[in-house]
Design a protein around this motif. Structure first.
Motif, PDB file in Angstrom:
ATOM      1  N   UNK A  23      28.320  44.172  35.626  1.00  0.00           N
ATOM      2  CA  UNK A  23      28.490  44.362  34.177  1.00  0.00           C
ATOM      3  C   UNK A  23      29.930  44.717  33.842  1.00  0.00           C
ATOM      4  N   UNK A  24      30.492  45.654  34.592  1.00  0.00           N
ATOM      5  CA  UNK A  24      31.885  46.063  34.371  1.00  0.00           C
ATOM      6  C   UNK A  24      32.827  44.886  34.571  1.00  0.00           C
ATOM      7  N   UNK A  25      32.607  44.133  35.654  1.00  0.00           N
ATOM      8  CA  UNK A  25      33.479  43.007  35.974  1.00  0.00           C
ATOM      9  C   UNK A  25      33.512  41.987  34.840  1.00  0.00           C
ATOM     10  N   UNK A  26      32.343  41.519  34.433  1.00  0.00           N
ATOM     11  CA  UNK A  26      32.328  40.479  33.400  1.00  0.00           C
ATOM     12  C   UNK A  26      32.776  41.013  32.048  1.00  0.00           C
ATOM     13  N   UNK A  27      32.446  42.263  31.760  1.00  0.00           N
ATOM     14  CA  UNK A  27      32.941  42.862  30.521  1.00  0.00           C
ATOM     15  C   UNK A  27      34.459  42.872  30.483  1.00  0.00           C
ATOM     16  N   UNK A  28      35.051  43.276  31.588  1.00  0.00           N
ATOM     17  CA  UNK A  28      36.513  43.321  31.669  1.00  0.00           C
ATOM     18  C   UNK A  28      37.108  41.911  31.656  1.00  0.00           C
ATOM     19  N   UNK A  29      36.505  40.996  32.413  1.00  0.00           N
ATOM     20  CA  UNK A  29      37.020  39.623  32.455  1.00  0.00           C
ATOM     21  C   UNK A  29      37.045  39.008  31.061  1.00  0.00           C
ATOM     22  N   UNK A  30      35.956  39.159  30.322  1.00  0.00           N
ATOM     23  CA  UNK A  30      35.898  38.556  28.990  1.00  0.00           C
ATOM     24  C   UNK A  30      36.803  39.275  27.999  1.00  0.00           C
ATOM     25  N   UNK A  31      37.118  40.520  28.281  1.00  0.00           N
ATOM     26  CA  UNK A  31      38.057  41.265  27.442  1.00  0.00           C
ATOM     27  C   UNK A  31      39.488  40.775  27.649  1.00  0.00           C
ATOM     28  N   UNK A  32      39.887  40.588  28.925  1.00  0.00           N
ATOM     29  CA  UNK A  32      41.275  40.207  29.205  1.00  0.00           C
ATOM     30  C   UNK A  32      41.505  38.700  29.193  1.00  0.00           C
ATOM     31  N   UNK A  33      40.421  37.925  29.313  1.00  0.00           N
ATOM     32  CA  UNK A  33      40.545  36.459  29.304  1.00  0.00           C
ATOM     33  C   UNK A  33      39.385  35.864  28.505  1.00  0.00           C
ATOM     34  N   UNK A  34      39.363  36.092  27.202  1.00  0.00           N
ATOM     35  CA  UNK A  34      38.236  35.604  26.394  1.00  0.00           C
ATOM     36  C   UNK A  34      38.064  34.088  26.447  1.00  0.00           C
ATOM     37  N   UNK A  35      39.109  33.388  26.808  1.00  0.00           N
ATOM     38  CA  UNK A  35      39.021  31.932  26.884  1.00  0.00           C
ATOM     39  C   UNK A  35      38.072  31.452  27.976  1.00  0.00           C
ATOM     40  N   UNK A  36      37.727  32.315  28.948  1.00  0.00           N
ATOM     41  CA  UNK A  36      36.815  31.886  30.011  1.00  0.00           C
ATOM     42  C   UNK A  36      35.344  32.090  29.639  1.00  0.00           C
ATOM     43  N   UNK A  37      35.067  32.845  28.584  1.00  0.00           N
ATOM     44  CA  UNK A  37      33.674  33.145  28.225  1.00  0.00           C
ATOM     45  C   UNK A  37      32.833  31.890  28.033  1.00  0.00           C
TER      46      UNK A  37
END
Length: 137
Positions: A25-39
């Protein structure tokens, strides 16, 4: 990677494994926060994706002392990610999200030595994946 780095990664991952769901949960939350283009590259329901992430991470960590045993699976994952729309530029934020997640999960146990060992681990995995992806493209 040195044997000490392998041990640091494996020992620290053993501390993360019991909180795998939270870590994902933390990983994907952070990933989508710093790289929203990958969502958009991911499904709306992330439950299965989170399990796959933790399973592959566990596999890579378990075989870190002998990466040649798991390299074909990691390379195949890199080839599959091309079809998902993954680009080489996406690997940097993934690495950053991974390190951030480990820092959150391990707290004071995420020492500079552990960070460096995980940085090397991610570089190895990402290198295998991007190398295989480049051959596919």
């Amino acid at each position: 990677m040195t044997p000490d780095q392998v041990r640091l990664v494996q020992d620290s991952y053993a501390k993360v494994r019991p909180i795998a769901g939270t870590a994902a949960d933390l990983f994907y939350g952070r990933l989508f926060e710093i790289a929203p283009e990958v969502r958009p590259l991911f499904p709306d329901d992330m439950a299965e994706q989170k399990k796959k992430l933790m399973a592959m991470l566990g596999l890579a960590v378990a075989h870190l002392g002998h990466p040649e045993t798991v390299a074909p699976a990691i390379q195949e994952l890199g080839r599959k990610h091309v079809a998902y729309g993954t680009q080489a530029a996406h690997y940097a934020p993934v690495g950053a999200a991974l390190l951030w997640t480990l820092e959150q999960g391990l707290g004071p146990d995420f020492t500079p030595e552990v960070r460096e060992a995980w940085t090397e681990t991610y570089a190895l995995v990402a290198g295998l994946m991007t190398g295989a992806a480049a051959e596919t493209a």
